[in-house]
Design a protein around this motif. Structure first.
Motif, PDB file in Angstrom:
ATOM      1  N   UNK A  42       0.830  -1.212   0.000  1.00 45.64           N
ATOM      2  CA  UNK A  42       0.000   0.000   0.000  1.00 45.64           C
ATOM      3  C   UNK A  42       0.864   1.261   0.000  1.00 45.64           C
ATOM      4  N   UNK A  43       2.051   1.189   0.597  1.00 48.19           N
ATOM      5  CA  UNK A  43       2.962   2.345   0.587  1.00 48.19           C
ATOM      6  C   UNK A  43       3.502   2.618  -0.806  1.00 48.19           C
ATOM      7  N   UNK A  44       3.474   1.619  -1.664  1.00 52.78           N
ATOM      8  CA  UNK A  44       3.929   1.787  -3.042  1.00 52.78           C
ATOM      9  C   UNK A  44       2.814   2.281  -3.951  1.00 52.78           C
ATOM     10  N   UNK A  45       1.584   2.283  -3.451  1.00 55.70           N
ATOM     11  CA  UNK A  45       0.448   2.729  -4.257  1.00 55.70           C
ATOM     12  C   UNK A  45       0.356   4.250  -4.214  1.00 55.70           C
ATOM     13  N   UNK A  46       0.466   4.918  -5.362  1.00 55.78           N
ATOM     14  CA  UNK A  46       0.448   6.387  -5.375  1.00 55.78           C
ATOM     15  C   UNK A  46      -0.973   6.935  -5.334  1.00 55.78           C
ATOM     16  N   UNK A  47      -1.658   6.678  -4.264  1.00 58.64           N
ATOM     17  CA  UNK A  47      -3.040   7.136  -4.151  1.00 58.64           C
ATOM     18  C   UNK A  47      -3.550   6.950  -2.741  1.00 58.64           C
ATOM     19  N   UNK A  48      -4.850   7.003  -2.631  1.00 58.33           N
ATOM     20  CA  UNK A  48      -5.518   6.938  -1.339  1.00 58.33           C
ATOM     21  C   UNK A  48      -6.005   5.527  -1.053  1.00 58.33           C
ATOM     22  N   UNK A  49      -5.599   4.993   0.096  1.00 54.60           N
ATOM     23  CA  UNK A  49      -6.062   3.694   0.580  1.00 54.60           C
ATOM     24  C   UNK A  49      -6.762   3.918   1.902  1.00 54.60           C
TER      25      UNK A  49
END
Length: 183
Positions: A152-159
């Motif tokens: 999730x830290x690698x996802x460039x967006x909102x989680x």
């Protein structure tokens, strides 16, 4: 919670590529605000701004009040103009070691191309095995938790992780950006 609670505030709904993914788009502009305090409103504004700049942001929607979570998710989707990828964590979690990680990896890879808000419903399920490591089958549970947050830290967006259990909040509180508390 169930996907049906969320479908009511989005005018478009589609099943995803697997049984645990649902895509909600075209949020309906609602007139009722969720009952949250001003500090949480400011946290949501910061998260929305970071999401617009494609900066990874991890929020927790904490509490049991589904209606307020639904309203706030709708508002976030409306203001960011992003569809929501609703993830049913009850179905995402697999009893086989590493299968949950494979599902999550594929999901995040697809989300990167679609520019979704990732919403993990009943996320307590993702972390429940990590707090009860009793046998060899579950000894990798803490590694699963680490992998989830690494990905999730690698996802460039909102989680957004929707949780209702206090022990889960204690497990993950140091790996998230903000907690939004609902009644």
């Amino acid at each position: 919670m169930a996907i049906t609670d969320y479908k009511t505030v989005f005018s478009e709904y589609h099943n995803g590529s697997t049984s645990f993914i649902h895509i909600l788009s075209q949020p309906v502009a609602t007139t009722r605000d969720a009952a949250i305090n001003q500090d949480d409103t400011n946290k949501l504004k910061v998260a929305s701004d970071k999401s617009a700049k494609k900066i990874d942001t991890k929020l927790v929607f904490y509490g049991k009040h589904t209606a307020d979570k639904v309203m706030q998710l709708n508002q976030l989707a409306y203001h960011t103009k992003q569809p929501v990828c609703f993830i049913d964590c009850q179905r995402l979690v697999d009893r086989y070691v590493e299968e949950t990680e494979k599902h999550l990896s594929k999901l995040v890879a697809q989300a990167e191309t679609e520019n979704w808000i990732l919403f993990f419903d009943e996320a307590d399920t993702l972390f429940s095995r990590g707090s009860k490591v009793k046998d060899a089958h579950h000894k990798y549970a803490n590694q699963e938790i680490s992998y989830i947050f690494k990905r999730l830290s690698q996802y460039p967006g909102l989680s957004i992780l929707s949780i209702s259990e206090k022990p889960t909040l204690h497990i993950i509180q140091h790996t998230i950006d903000s907690v939004i508390t609902f009644r």
